[in-house]
Enzyme design. Structure first.
Site, mmCIF file in Angstrom:
data_model
loop_
_atom_site.group_PDB
_atom_site.id
_atom_site.type_symbol
_atom_site.label_atom_id
_atom_site.label_comp_id
_atom_site.label_asym_id
_atom_site.label_seq_id
_atom_site.Cartn_x
_atom_site.Cartn_y
_atom_site.Cartn_z
ATOM 1 N N ALA A 167 1.525 8.875 15.618
ATOM 2 C CA ALA A 167 1.499 10.052 14.742
ATOM 3 C C ALA A 167 0.805 9.708 13.418
ATOM 4 C CB ALA A 167 2.921 10.547 14.490
ATOM 5 N N ASN A 178 -7.096 -0.583 5.489
ATOM 6 C CA ASN A 178 -6.895 -1.205 6.803
ATOM 7 C C ASN A 178 -5.459 -1.640 7.072
ATOM 8 O OD1 ASN A 178 -7.683 -3.204 9.126
ATOM 9 N ND2 ASN A 178 -6.810 -4.513 7.513
ATOM 10 N N VAL A 219 0.809 -1.230 0.000
ATOM 11 C CA VAL A 219 0.000 0.000 0.000
ATOM 12 C C VAL A 219 0.842 1.281 0.000
ATOM 13 C CG1 VAL A 219 -2.026 -1.063 1.096
ATOM 14 C CG2 VAL A 219 -0.263 0.010 2.539
ATOM 15 N N TYR A 277 3.755 5.165 15.086
ATOM 16 C CA TYR A 277 2.417 4.582 14.918
ATOM 17 C C TYR A 277 1.346 5.605 15.326
ATOM 18 C CZ TYR A 277 -1.353 1.115 15.462
ATOM 19 O OH TYR A 277 -2.535 0.406 15.361
ATOM 20 N N ILE A 297 -7.218 -5.081 19.963
ATOM 21 C CA ILE A 297 -7.954 -6.142 19.286
ATOM 22 C C ILE A 297 -7.045 -7.375 19.236
ATOM 23 C CG2 ILE A 297 -9.193 -6.797 17.188
ATOM 24 C CD1 ILE A 297 -10.398 -4.303 18.623
HETATM 25 N N1 LIG Z 1 -4.936 -5.146 16.643
HETATM 26 C C1 LIG Z 1 -5.139 -4.019 17.308
HETATM 27 O O1 LIG Z 1 -5.184 -4.000 18.546
HETATM 28 C C2 LIG Z 1 -5.336 -2.718 16.566
HETATM 29 C C3 LIG Z 1 -5.669 -1.594 17.314
HETATM 30 C C4 LIG Z 1 -5.853 -0.381 16.656
HETATM 31 C C5 LIG Z 1 -5.694 -0.296 15.282
HETATM 32 N N2 LIG Z 1 -5.361 -1.411 14.578
HETATM 33 C C6 LIG Z 1 -5.181 -1.257 13.142
HETATM 34 O O2 LIG Z 1 -5.978 -2.180 12.442
HETATM 35 C C7 LIG Z 1 -5.379 -2.472 11.187
HETATM 36 C C8 LIG Z 1 -5.280 -3.985 10.999
HETATM 37 O O3 LIG Z 1 -4.471 -4.494 12.040
HETATM 38 P P1 LIG Z 1 -4.513 -6.012 12.545
HETATM 39 O O4 LIG Z 1 -4.535 -5.949 14.025
HETATM 40 O O5 LIG Z 1 -5.550 -6.783 11.816
HETATM 41 O O6 LIG Z 1 -3.037 -6.442 12.146
HETATM 42 P P2 LIG Z 1 -2.470 -7.748 11.421
HETATM 43 O O7 LIG Z 1 -1.001 -7.671 11.596
HETATM 44 O O8 LIG Z 1 -3.198 -8.959 11.925
HETATM 45 O O9 LIG Z 1 -2.870 -7.504 9.905
HETATM 46 C C9 LIG Z 1 -2.316 -6.446 9.157
HETATM 47 C C10 LIG Z 1 -2.296 -6.848 7.699
HETATM 48 O O10 LIG Z 1 -1.725 -5.775 6.947
HETATM 49 C C11 LIG Z 1 -0.824 -6.336 5.982
HETATM 50 N N3 LIG Z 1 0.188 -5.370 5.581
HETATM 51 C C12 LIG Z 1 1.238 -4.912 6.304
HETATM 52 N N4 LIG Z 1 1.973 -4.065 5.580
HETATM 53 C C13 LIG Z 1 1.380 -3.973 4.351
HETATM 54 C C14 LIG Z 1 1.680 -3.253 3.175
HETATM 55 N N5 LIG Z 1 2.749 -2.455 3.070
HETATM 56 N N6 LIG Z 1 0.844 -3.394 2.116
HETATM 57 C C15 LIG Z 1 -0.234 -4.206 2.180
HETATM 58 N N7 LIG Z 1 -0.553 -4.923 3.275
HETATM 59 C C16 LIG Z 1 0.246 -4.808 4.343
HETATM 60 C C17 LIG Z 1 -0.230 -7.522 6.723
HETATM 61 O O11 LIG Z 1 0.378 -8.440 5.828
HETATM 62 C C18 LIG Z 1 -1.448 -8.085 7.452
HETATM 63 O O12 LIG Z 1 -2.160 -9.024 6.664
HETATM 64 C C19 LIG Z 1 -4.016 -1.767 11.200
HETATM 65 O O13 LIG Z 1 -4.109 -0.547 10.505
HETATM 66 C C20 LIG Z 1 -3.768 -1.526 12.674
HETATM 67 O O14 LIG Z 1 -2.905 -0.449 12.930
HETATM 68 C C21 LIG Z 1 -5.178 -2.618 15.190
#
Ligand SMILES: NC(=O)c1ccc[n+]([C@@H]2O[C@H](COP(=O)([O-])OP(=O)(O)OC[C@H]3O[C@@H](n4cnc5c(N)ncnc54)[C@H](O)[C@@H]3O)[C@@H](O)[C@H]2O)c1
Length: 262
Positions: free
Chosen positions: A157, A89, A63, A155, A188
């Site tokens: 920021a 996402n 992305v 993260y 999560i």
């Molecule tokens: N898990 C939490 O507690 C939490 C809390 C707040 C926000 N978030 C946000 O939710 C979103 C999803 O997180 P998650 O917990 O499912 O994480 P995860 O690590 O389980 O999944 C993230 C996905 O993004 C993909 N990814 C990483 N870099 C990429 C890139 N350059 N191009 C395309 N894909 C890429 C990974 O391969 C993975 O499949 C993220 O933006 C994260 O910051 C998660």
């Protein structure tokens, strides 16, 4: 079926929140196009959705790379004829104290978590404007956009940037009938948080009034709401999906005493 016939792009669809959002959107009738840097991972998710009777396709995309993002959207349009929903996402994290935070990690996190969201939403919005009948943009921020959570300066920021990016998109895209909203999850239960030591996990749970980590499905359901007609008059909003974390103070559970340092 709340998304019957809509075409939804979901980045970071191989795991966690993205995978669950893809499953839920497909179950609600959407055609889902999954993008992820992990090509095998999104293939597996797309195959499972198709095997269950849904329509899904998968594509490797970084992305943070504009050419790859444009190719992702072009392929969706070539395959399914249009694009109605973008769920930006994909995200990563790097943990280090502010004083020691390496610049390379700052740049890496900003590139994926902020520039990546900008590129995906811009490419999707350009397509939606061309189609002329509106669209839905949903970006995944974090409660860290609102709190200075320690050791995650890049993260935090980036996520604060996503909230403001979302507001600007909402204002500029409203004339085209496109809404733009963000989701701010707290803790999560995904790969991103599973590596935390048990003591750190417990400390985080102590700050959540509902007393548990969220499930990816909790976030997916919020994304479904924002993508559905139920949210047709909501734009520029960031929806916390956080078990009450932002509503409380740091030590919001009355059954747990504050530590002596507070
Ligand atoms: N898990 C939490 O507690 C939490 C809390 C707040 C926000 N978030 C946000 O939710 C979103 C999803 O997180 P998650 O917990 O499912 O994480 P995860 O690590 O389980 O999944 C993230 C996905 O993004 C993909 N990814 C990483 N870099 C990429 C890139 N350059 N191009 C395309 N894909 C890429 C990974 O391969 C993975 O499949 C993220 O933006 C994260 O910051 C998660």
């Amino acid at each position: 079926m709340r998304l019957q016939g809509r075409v939804a792009a979901i980045t970071g669809g191989a795991l966690g929140i993205g995978r669950e959002t893809a499953r839920l959107f497909a179950a609600e009738g959407a055609v889902v196009a999954l993008g992820d840097i992990q090509a095998d991972g999104v293939e597996t998710v797309a195959r499972a959705i198709s095997a269950g009777g849904g329509r899904a396709s998968a594509m490797a995309v970084d992305v943070g790379d504009a050419a790859q993002v444009n190719a992702f959207v072009e392929r969706i349009v070539a395959e399914f004829g249009r694009l109605d929903i973008m769920v930006a996402n994909a995200g990563i994290a790097h943990s280090a104290p502010f004083l020691d935070h390496p610049e390379a990690q700052w740049q890496r996190v900003l590139r994926v978590n902020l520039t990546g969201v900008f590129l995906c939403c811009q490419a999707a919005a350009r397509q939606m404007v061309k189609q002329g009948d509106g669209g839905r943009i949903i970006s995944v921020a974090s409660i860290n956009a609102f709190r200075g959570v320690e050791n995650l300066v890049g993260y935090n920021a980036a996520k604060a940037g996503v909230v403001e990016l979302t507001k600007t998109m909402a204002v500029e895209l409203a004339a085209h009938g496109i809404t733009a909203n963000a989701i701010a999850p707290a803790q999560i239960d995904t790969r991103l948080t599973r590596t935390l030591p048990e003591e750190a996990r417990q400390r985080r749970v102590d700050r959540i009034p509902l007393g548990r980590f969220g499930e990816p499905e909790d976030v997916a359901r919020a994304a479904l709401f924002l993508a559905s007609d139920d949210a047709r008059y909501i734009t520029g909003h960031t929806l916390a999906v956080d078990g009450g974390y932002l509503a409380g103070g740091l030590w919001s559970r009355p059954d747990r005493p504050a530590p002596p340092s507070l």
